[in-house]
Scaffold this active site. Structure first.
Site, PDB file in Angstrom:
ATOM      1  N   SER A  32     -23.047  15.425  21.105  1.00  0.00           N
ATOM      2  CA  SER A  32     -22.545  14.621  19.984  1.00  0.00           C
ATOM      3  C   SER A  32     -21.585  13.587  20.553  1.00  0.00           C
ATOM      4  O   SER A  32     -20.992  13.792  21.608  1.00  0.00           O
ATOM      5  CB  SER A  32     -21.819  15.500  18.969  1.00  0.00           C
ATOM      6  N   ARG A  35       0.864  -5.115  -5.237  1.00  0.00           N
ATOM      7  CA  ARG A  35       1.021  -6.311  -4.399  1.00  0.00           C
ATOM      8  C   ARG A  35       1.214  -7.450  -5.404  1.00  0.00           C
ATOM      9  O   ARG A  35       0.432  -7.611  -6.327  1.00  0.00           O
ATOM     10  CB  ARG A  35      -0.207  -6.537  -3.531  1.00  0.00           C
ATOM     11  N   GLY A  86       0.837  -1.214   0.000  1.00  0.00           N
ATOM     12  CA  GLY A  86       0.000   0.000   0.000  1.00  0.00           C
ATOM     13  C   GLY A  86       0.861   1.248   0.000  1.00  0.00           C
ATOM     14  O   GLY A  86       1.873   1.304   0.695  1.00  0.00           O
ATOM     15  N   ARG A 126     -25.091   7.286  13.085  1.00  0.00           N
ATOM     16  CA  ARG A 126     -24.653   7.258  11.685  1.00  0.00           C
ATOM     17  C   ARG A 126     -23.276   6.600  11.605  1.00  0.00           C
ATOM     18  O   ARG A 126     -22.521   6.611  12.574  1.00  0.00           O
ATOM     19  CB  ARG A 126     -24.547   8.675  11.105  1.00  0.00           C
ATOM     20  N   ASP A 138       2.720  -0.204  11.916  1.00  0.00           N
ATOM     21  CA  ASP A 138       2.727  -1.513  12.578  1.00  0.00           C
ATOM     22  C   ASP A 138       4.062  -2.250  12.445  1.00  0.00           C
ATOM     23  O   ASP A 138       4.093  -3.464  12.323  1.00  0.00           O
ATOM     24  CB  ASP A 138       1.582  -2.376  12.016  1.00  0.00           C
ATOM     25  N   ASP A 193       0.047   2.383   8.548  1.00  0.00           N
ATOM     26  CA  ASP A 193      -0.432   1.610   9.698  1.00  0.00           C
ATOM     27  C   ASP A 193       0.439   1.741  10.953  1.00  0.00           C
ATOM     28  O   ASP A 193      -0.025   1.434  12.051  1.00  0.00           O
ATOM     29  CB  ASP A 193      -0.540   0.121   9.331  1.00  0.00           C
ATOM     30  N   ALA A 205      15.191  11.089  -1.273  1.00  0.00           N
ATOM     31  CA  ALA A 205      16.358  11.038  -0.380  1.00  0.00           C
ATOM     32  C   ALA A 205      17.333   9.940  -0.817  1.00  0.00           C
ATOM     33  O   ALA A 205      18.552  10.143  -0.803  1.00  0.00           O
ATOM     34  CB  ALA A 205      15.900  10.810   1.055  1.00  0.00           C
ATOM     35  N   VAL A 206      16.787   8.796  -1.224  1.00  0.00           N
ATOM     36  CA  VAL A 206      17.661   7.694  -1.667  1.00  0.00           C
ATOM     37  C   VAL A 206      18.446   8.133  -2.911  1.00  0.00           C
ATOM     38  O   VAL A 206      19.676   7.978  -2.991  1.00  0.00           O
ATOM     39  CB  VAL A 206      16.829   6.414  -1.966  1.00  0.00           C
ATOM     40  N   THR A 260       4.377   2.868   5.510  1.00  0.00           N
ATOM     41  CA  THR A 260       2.997   2.390   5.649  1.00  0.00           C
ATOM     42  C   THR A 260       2.248   3.321   6.585  1.00  0.00           C
ATOM     43  O   THR A 260       2.813   3.788   7.575  1.00  0.00           O
ATOM     44  CB  THR A 260       2.925   0.943   6.203  1.00  0.00           C
ATOM     45  N   ARG A 305      -5.276  -2.052   9.095  1.00  0.00           N
ATOM     46  CA  ARG A 305      -5.220  -3.508   8.946  1.00  0.00           C
ATOM     47  C   ARG A 305      -5.449  -4.168  10.309  1.00  0.00           C
ATOM     48  O   ARG A 305      -6.475  -3.922  10.915  1.00  0.00           O
ATOM     49  CB  ARG A 305      -3.883  -3.939   8.324  1.00  0.00           C
ATOM     50  N   ASP A 362       5.116  -4.645   6.056  1.00  0.00           N
ATOM     51  CA  ASP A 362       5.539  -6.013   6.405  1.00  0.00           C
ATOM     52  C   ASP A 362       5.580  -6.964   5.211  1.00  0.00           C
ATOM     53  O   ASP A 362       6.494  -7.788   5.107  1.00  0.00           O
ATOM     54  CB  ASP A 362       4.729  -6.582   7.575  1.00  0.00           C
TER      55      ASP A 362
HETATM   56  O1  F6P Z   1      -1.446  -1.181   4.806  1.00  0.00           O
HETATM   57  C1  F6P Z   1      -2.074  -0.002   4.443  1.00  0.00           C
HETATM   58  C2  F6P Z   1      -3.542  -0.208   4.240  1.00  0.00           C
HETATM   59  O2  F6P Z   1      -4.141   1.023   3.881  1.00  0.00           O
HETATM   60  C3  F6P Z   1      -4.297  -0.826   5.432  1.00  0.00           C
HETATM   61  O3  F6P Z   1      -4.564   0.111   6.444  1.00  0.00           O
HETATM   62  C4  F6P Z   1      -5.508  -1.392   4.759  1.00  0.00           C
HETATM   63  O4  F6P Z   1      -6.033  -2.482   5.489  1.00  0.00           O
HETATM   64  C5  F6P Z   1      -4.978  -1.851   3.422  1.00  0.00           C
HETATM   65  O5  F6P Z   1      -3.775  -1.130   3.185  1.00  0.00           O
HETATM   66  C6  F6P Z   1      -5.909  -1.654   2.264  1.00  0.00           C
HETATM   67  O6  F6P Z   1      -5.314  -2.193   1.130  1.00  0.00           O
HETATM   68  P1  F6P Z   1      -5.822  -1.963  -0.351  1.00  0.00           P
HETATM   69  O7  F6P Z   1      -5.502  -0.551  -0.740  1.00  0.00           O
HETATM   70  O8  F6P Z   1      -5.050  -2.947  -1.166  1.00  0.00           O
HETATM   71  O9  F6P Z   1      -7.299  -2.189  -0.343  1.00  0.00           O
END
Ligand code: F6P
Length: 322
Positions: free
Chosen positions: A215, A72, A11, A246, A130, A128, A22-23, A126, A172, A103
C-alpha cells in the site's frame, strides 16, 4: 481595563472554546467584565454583543467549534464598517479586545488598532499553524491527530486492495499539516507548497523505488503547486496505470471534534495570558507560546512571516519510506 470584548473570527479551530473560557475566567479573576461578540467582525459591526459570566463558559473546554460563532466579514475591510464596529464598542463600554483567529483576523485587528484607540491582542486560533510567534496554533494538534486517524483508516483499506491513495489535507498555503501527518502516517511522499520537488520525487519513487509495497499513501497539501489531489492522481494514473490509485479529500472533518489535551492547555495558557497582557498595557500583539514560555509578537510580524519548513523533516519522509 474594565470590559474586555472577546470574539472568534475566520475559520474555526478546535480549542477556540477553551481559549474563550480562559479569557472569561481570567478576566473574572482580575475583576474585569467580559462582553461576548458573536460572529467576529460581522457581529461587532452589528452590535451583536452579550455579557458573559463564569457560567457562560461552563462545560465548553472539551467542545470543538466556537460558542461565539465565527464569520469572514467584508464590511470590516471598509472604513465605514470599522467605524460602525467602534461605535458599538463604545456604546457597550468595551475598552479592550481579544481577537481569536488567524492571519485574516489579525490583519483586521492591526488596522482597527491603528485607527482607533482601543487595545487589541490576539490568540492564534487556526488549524493551519501558519503564524509566527508561537510554536503551535490552537487547533493544529487536534487537526493533525484527526488526519492521522483518518489516514490510518485509509491505510487499512489501501493495504487490503494493494492500492495507492492520494490524500489531500487542508492548510491553505501552508504545508505544515501535510508535513507532520506525512511523517506520522508513514507516507510514501508529501507534496507541499514550500517544496517544489514533491511531485517529481513521487514520480521517481514510483518508477525506480521498491516495487513490493502493498500500500502507498501520498499526502498532498491543498495549497501545493501541482494542482491538488485530483491532478496528482491523474498524473500518477497516466504514468503508472498498473497502480490502482484512489483519491481522498479529507476536507472540513479536519476542523471539527473535541480539542486534544495539547490544544486545551495551549488555549488555556495563552487565553489567560491575553488578559494579563491587556492589564500590562500590551496592544497590537499576538500572544503565543514559544518553548513553553508566553511570547508577544506584533500582529504584522505574526502574519507576514510564515513558519518555515524544516528541510530535515522533508528528508525524513523520503528516508523512512524506503
Ligand atoms: O484556515 C483554516 C482553513 O481550514 C484552511 O485550511 C482552508 O483552506 C480554509 O480554512 C477553508 O475555509 P472555508 O471553511 O471558509 O472553506
Amino acid at each position: 481595563i474594565k470590559n474586555i470584548g472577546v470574539f472568534t473570527s475566520g475559520g474555526d479551530a478546535p480549542g477556540m472554546n477553551a481559549a474563550i473560557r480562559a479569557v472569561v475566567r481570567a478576566a473574572m479573576y482580575y475583576g474585569i467584565e467580559v462582553t461576548g461578540i458573536r460572529r467576529g467582525y460581522d457581529g461587532m459591526g452589528k452590535g451583536d454583543f452579550f455579557t458573559m459570566n463564569r457560567k457562560s463558559v461552563s462545560n465548553i473546554i472539551q467542545r470543538g467549534g466556537t460558542i461565539l460563532k465565527t464569520a469572514r466579514c467584508d464590511e470590516f475591510r471598509t472604513p465605514e464598517g470599522r467605524k460602525a464596529a467602534y461605535e458599538h464598542l463604545v456604546k457597550n463600554k468595551v475598552d479592550a479586545l481579544v481577537a481569536i483567529g488567524g492571519d485574516g483576523t489579525f490583519t483586521g485587528a492591526k488596522v482597527f488598532g491603528s485607527e482607533y484607540d482601543i487595545p487589541v491582542v490576539g490568540l492564534p486560533g487556526t488549524i493551519d499553524n501558519d503564524l509566527v510567534g508561537t510554536d503551535f496554533t490552537i487547533g493544529y494538534d487536534t487537526a493533525i491527530n484527526t488526519v492521522v486517524d483518518a489516514v490510518d483508516k485509509i491505510r487499512d483499506t489501501a493495504e487490503s486492495h494493494d492500492r495507492l491513495f492520494i490524500v489531500e489535507v487542508m492548510g491553505r498555503d501552508s504545508g505544515l499539516i501535510a508535513l507532520r501527518t506525512g511523517i506520522a502516517t508513514g507516507a510514501e511522499a508529501i507534496l507541499i507548497p514550500e517544496s517544489k520537488t514533491g511531485l517529481e520525487g513521487l514520480l521517481n519513487r514510483l518508477e525506480f523505488g521498491r516495487k513490493d509495497k502493498t500500500s502507498r499513501i501520498v499526502i498532498v497539501a491543498e495549497g501545493e503547486d501541482a494542482g491538488g489531489a485530483f491532478e496528482v492522481g491523474r498524473l500518477v494514473q497516466e504514468k503508472f496505470p498498473n497502480y490502482d490509485t484512489r483519491i481522498s479529500i479529507l476536507g472540513h472533518i479536519q476542523r471539527g471534534g473535541a480539542p486534544s489535551c495539547m490544544d486545551r492547555v495551549l488555549a488555556s495558557r495563552v487565553g489567560a495570558a491575553a488578559v494579563e497582557a491587556l492589564r500590562d498595557g500590551h496592544r497590537n500583539e499576538m500572544i503565543g507560546l514559544i518553548n513553553g514560555e508566553i511570547a508577544y509578537t506584533p500582529f504584522e510580524h505574526a502574519i507576514k512571516h510564515h513558519q518555515g519548513i524544516d528541510p530535515n523533516m522533508i528528508k525524513l519522509v523520503e528516508m523512512l519510506s524506503m
